[in-house]
Design an enzyme around this catalytic site. Structure first.
Site, PDB file in Angstrom:
ATOM      1  N   TYR A  42     -18.308 -24.517 -40.824  1.00 43.63           N
ATOM      2  CA  TYR A  42     -17.693 -25.847 -41.071  1.00 43.63           C
ATOM      3  C   TYR A  42     -18.807 -26.698 -40.849  1.00 43.63           C
ATOM      4  O   TYR A  42     -18.862 -27.921 -41.679  1.00 43.63           O
ATOM      5  CB  TYR A  42     -16.588 -25.996 -39.894  1.00 43.63           C
ATOM      6  CG  TYR A  42     -15.277 -25.083 -39.974  1.00 43.63           C
ATOM      7  CD1 TYR A  42     -14.068 -25.751 -40.378  1.00 43.63           C
ATOM      8  CD2 TYR A  42     -15.560 -23.792 -39.640  1.00 43.63           C
ATOM      9  CE1 TYR A  42     -12.813 -25.110 -40.460  1.00 43.63           C
ATOM     10  CE2 TYR A  42     -14.139 -23.237 -39.673  1.00 43.63           C
ATOM     11  CZ  TYR A  42     -13.051 -23.671 -39.957  1.00 43.63           C
ATOM     12  OH  TYR A  42     -11.889 -22.839 -39.888  1.00 43.63           O
TER      13      TYR A  42
ATOM     14  N   GLU B 261      -6.465 -30.297 -43.249  1.00 47.58           N
ATOM     15  CA  GLU B 261      -5.441 -29.259 -44.101  1.00 47.58           C
ATOM     16  C   GLU B 261      -5.307 -29.800 -45.549  1.00 47.58           C
ATOM     17  O   GLU B 261      -5.203 -29.384 -46.345  1.00 47.58           O
ATOM     18  CB  GLU B 261      -4.380 -29.019 -43.491  1.00 47.58           C
ATOM     19  CG  GLU B 261      -4.572 -28.379 -41.912  1.00 47.58           C
ATOM     20  CD  GLU B 261      -5.533 -27.481 -41.832  1.00 47.58           C
ATOM     21  OE1 GLU B 261      -5.780 -26.777 -42.802  1.00 47.58           O
ATOM     22  OE2 GLU B 261      -6.188 -27.048 -40.735  1.00 47.58           O
TER      23      GLU B 261
ATOM     24  N   MET C 172      -6.408 -20.521 -30.613  1.00 45.97           N
ATOM     25  CA  MET C 172      -7.675 -19.562 -30.186  1.00 45.97           C
ATOM     26  C   MET C 172      -8.792 -20.556 -29.743  1.00 45.97           C
ATOM     27  O   MET C 172      -9.802 -20.187 -28.849  1.00 45.97           O
ATOM     28  CB  MET C 172      -8.010 -18.643 -31.442  1.00 45.97           C
ATOM     29  CG  MET C 172      -7.181 -17.617 -31.614  1.00 45.97           C
ATOM     30  SD  MET C 172      -7.787 -16.497 -32.883  1.00 45.97           S
ATOM     31  CE  MET C 172      -8.077 -17.446 -34.195  1.00 45.97           C
TER      32      MET C 172
END
Length: 618
Positions: free
Chosen positions: A398, A311, A568
């Site tokens: 990614y 992040e 998730m």
């Protein structure tokens, strides 16, 4: 005129919104926000203006100077994009929209006290990526349209608020905060509500232009701990969570310093962290100034800091330079995965970075297999016309994006690639770009690169290119070798796993054969207690193995896990393992019952994911 984004009604000939000023009244009992949003445009405009909305009740649209009504209409519901709010302007450069959200907002999760850590006060938070900001406020909900904003949040006095913005003020409500046009003829008087007793206003401002999906807030009973000169850790005011999070993320400031060395100045001033309740659907969300995190990253050994590194890396790649729309999502996530691993390599060592690459390599192969019936979504640059980006979300942007950048680094050398990235960031900062812009910049700054690397195949080809890289290291190879020996009944000795930590076990479990006996699963757990691990990466990988072996001894732990977390990354493999296969009737009954009981504790995005798994396999 033409749309600029397959997921937005925004028209190319219309001016973008450049600033939004919002007054948000949180009506917690009804899970609704009543709001006024002043949208400032890049220029004066006459004629139609299209804005994205979803599940919003639009009460009025006004000229903010005269408070006279502006004509507007809402389109029929589009299953992906929501509704087009079409407003007719007469040479205005701003408009005031008076509206209310819906309890079914796809961005908002309203938690009752029993669904929180402390269980004494309600909690609400946003998750606006990829196209959910439109369910919080009407906007040009495309990353091509960057906005600055200010916001006044009117909330119950016993609660507090954080935002992906600078906190400016904490004060009593003033009726003049909101437009006079929001009165009883829309069903209530917002001015009267706003100045009611027992309320407080938290005021924020975001002075740098961001894509709308980075608009974020959370409201609840929050506390914090200082962990560095630029970082606080927030969570519900529960000492155990706050103290554990502060310890887990104590090295954050060192990561910021290393990120600056690699990628240039950190421009967002603060890098605060909010640990959300367990229902948060992602590992982390890179909201500038206030990163949102799942509590599952608190592992007790600082390894959860890897998510923080990811992040943080978004502060340069994603927040500072952004994909123009979701068809170029790899520009956000591929760059950020590369940057994250560079930071981890410096802070935690080369072995840890190599294990990360190895876990990613395994994930990439599994995701390509997942999309074998629709290889379009194994490309970097995808066609998403008519496609819900949540439905095709995967690790491919990614990991394939990382592999592409790692391939360029290997071709030109790390020193040259470091200089290239710094120039790339300085050239495109605060801009939203597409794959073509990146490739043009690459070819201009690395002449002849297209002769050495098939750039078109990497960005437009399906699957995994032959010049992708599976990592090589002594530790990586040893873990893979031990995983291969498991099928023959060999469980690794304790001295062989002493230096693994969490990611070593994660890599080991992900490389185990899927067709193993229940007795082998039980034997492994008898030695290492993986089913009891506090590291959910280990625990969920082990439980997935147990389900595949139909080791019913662990189904109680599977149910408990599905009910206590909403991330998730963990829901998908466990529900999929339960419902796929023609012989899994008992498991399918279990999955449907657990989802029915746990559904209300999942964020709307996570609910949709589980429903998609059921739709495919049931």
């Amino acid at each position: 005129m033409s749309p600029i984004d397959p997921h937005s009604f925004t028209e190319s000939a219309h001016p973008f919104t450049t600033h939004v000023s919002q007054s948000l009244y949180f009506d917690i009992p009804s899970s609704t926000i009543h709001a006024a949003a002043l949208l400032s445009l890049s220029r004066h405009h006459s004629g139609d203006l299209s804005l994205d909305t979803r599940s919003l009740s639009i009460h009025k649209v006004l000229d903010p100077l005269t408070l006279t009504p502006l004509p507007f209409s809402l389109s029929q519901q589009d299953p992906v994009k929501g509704q087009n709010l079409n407003v007719t302007l007469s040479h205005q450069d701003s408009l005031l929209v008076l509206y209310s959200t819906s309890p079914s907002s796809s961005a908002l999760q309203w938690l009752s006290p029993p669904q929180t850590f402390k269980k004494t006060h309600p909690f609400v938070y946003t998750q606006c990526q990829a196209i959910h900001a439109r369910s919080v406020f009407p906007c040009h909900d495309t990353p091509a349209a960057r906005i600055r904003y200010s916001a006044r949040l009117n909330i119950p006095r016993q609660l507090s608020a954080v935002m992906s913005a600078k906190h400016c003020d904490h004060r009593d409500p003033v009726a003049g905060d909101v437009s006079e046009g929001f009165t009883d003829d829309v069903g209530f008087n917002l001015q009267a509500l706003w100045s009611a007793k027992g309320r407080v206003v938290e005021e924020f401002v975001m002075e740098q232009p961001i894509p709308p999906y980075l608009f974020a807030f959370a409201v609840g009973e929050l506390g914090f701990r200082e962990v560095g000169p630029r970082t606080r850790v927030y969570s519900e005011a529960v000492n155990g969570v706050l103290d554990s999070a502060a310890k887990e993320f104590a090295g954050t400031d060192e990561m910021i310093r290393q990120g600056e060395k690699l990628f240039g100045e950190y421009v967002w001033e603060r890098f605060d962290l909010l640990v959300l309740p367990p229902s948060f659907p992602y590992g982390g969300m890179e909201n500038p100034r206030m990163v949102f995190l799942t509590p599952t990253v608190i592992r007790g050994d600082s390894s959860g800091a890897q998510v923080v590194a990811h992040e943080l890396a978004h502060s340069w790649t994603g927040n500072l330079i952004t994909n123009k729309n979701n068809e170029h999502f790899w520009l956000n996530e591929g760059f950020t995965t590369y940057a994250e691993r560079r930071i981890v390599e410096v802070v935690q060592g080369e072995d840890r970075a190599t294990l990360n690459i190895g876990i990613g390599w395994r994930s990439l192969n599994e995701e390509v297999e997942r999309f074998m019936d629709n290889l379009e979504f194994t490309k970097l640059r995808t066609n998403q016309e008519g496609v819900d980006p949540d439905a095709v979300y995967s690790r491919i942007p990614y990991e394939k994006g990382f592999q592409f950048l790692f391939r360029i680094e290997r071709q030109i050398g790390r020193a040259a690639f470091d200089e290239f990235i710094k120039k790339y960031i300085s050239t495109f900062k605060f801009k939203s770009i597409d794959t073509e812009a990146f490739l043009d910049f690459l070819k201009a700054n690395v002449p002849g690169i297209e002769k050495d690397i098939d750039l078109k195949f990497w960005t437009e080809g399906t699957g995994i290119p032959p010049d992708a890289y599976e990592p090589v290291s002594e530790l990586y190879g040893r873990i893979r070798s031990l995983a291969n020996e498991f099928k023959a009944g060999r469980i690794p000795r304790e001295d062989e796993v002493a230096d693994w930590k969490g990611q070593g076990w994660e890599l080991y479990l992900e490389n185990l054969p899927k067709s193993v006996e229940a007795s082998q699963v039980l034997a492994l757990d008898a030695v290492y207690k993986l089913s009891e691990s506090k590291d959910y990466e280990i625990k969920v990988a082990f439980l997935e193995l147990a389900i595949s072996a139909r080791c019913r001894h662990y189904y109680g732990e599977v149910e408990k896990t599905l009910k206590e977390v909403g991330r998730m990354k963990y829901l998908r493999p466990l529900y999929k393992a339960l419902v796929q296969g023609t012989e899994n009737e008992e498991e399918k009954v279990l999955a449907k019952r657990v989802f029915a009981e746990a559904r209300k504790c999942y964020h709307p995005i996570a609910q949709g994911l589980v429903e998609s798994v059921f739709a495919k396999y049931l």
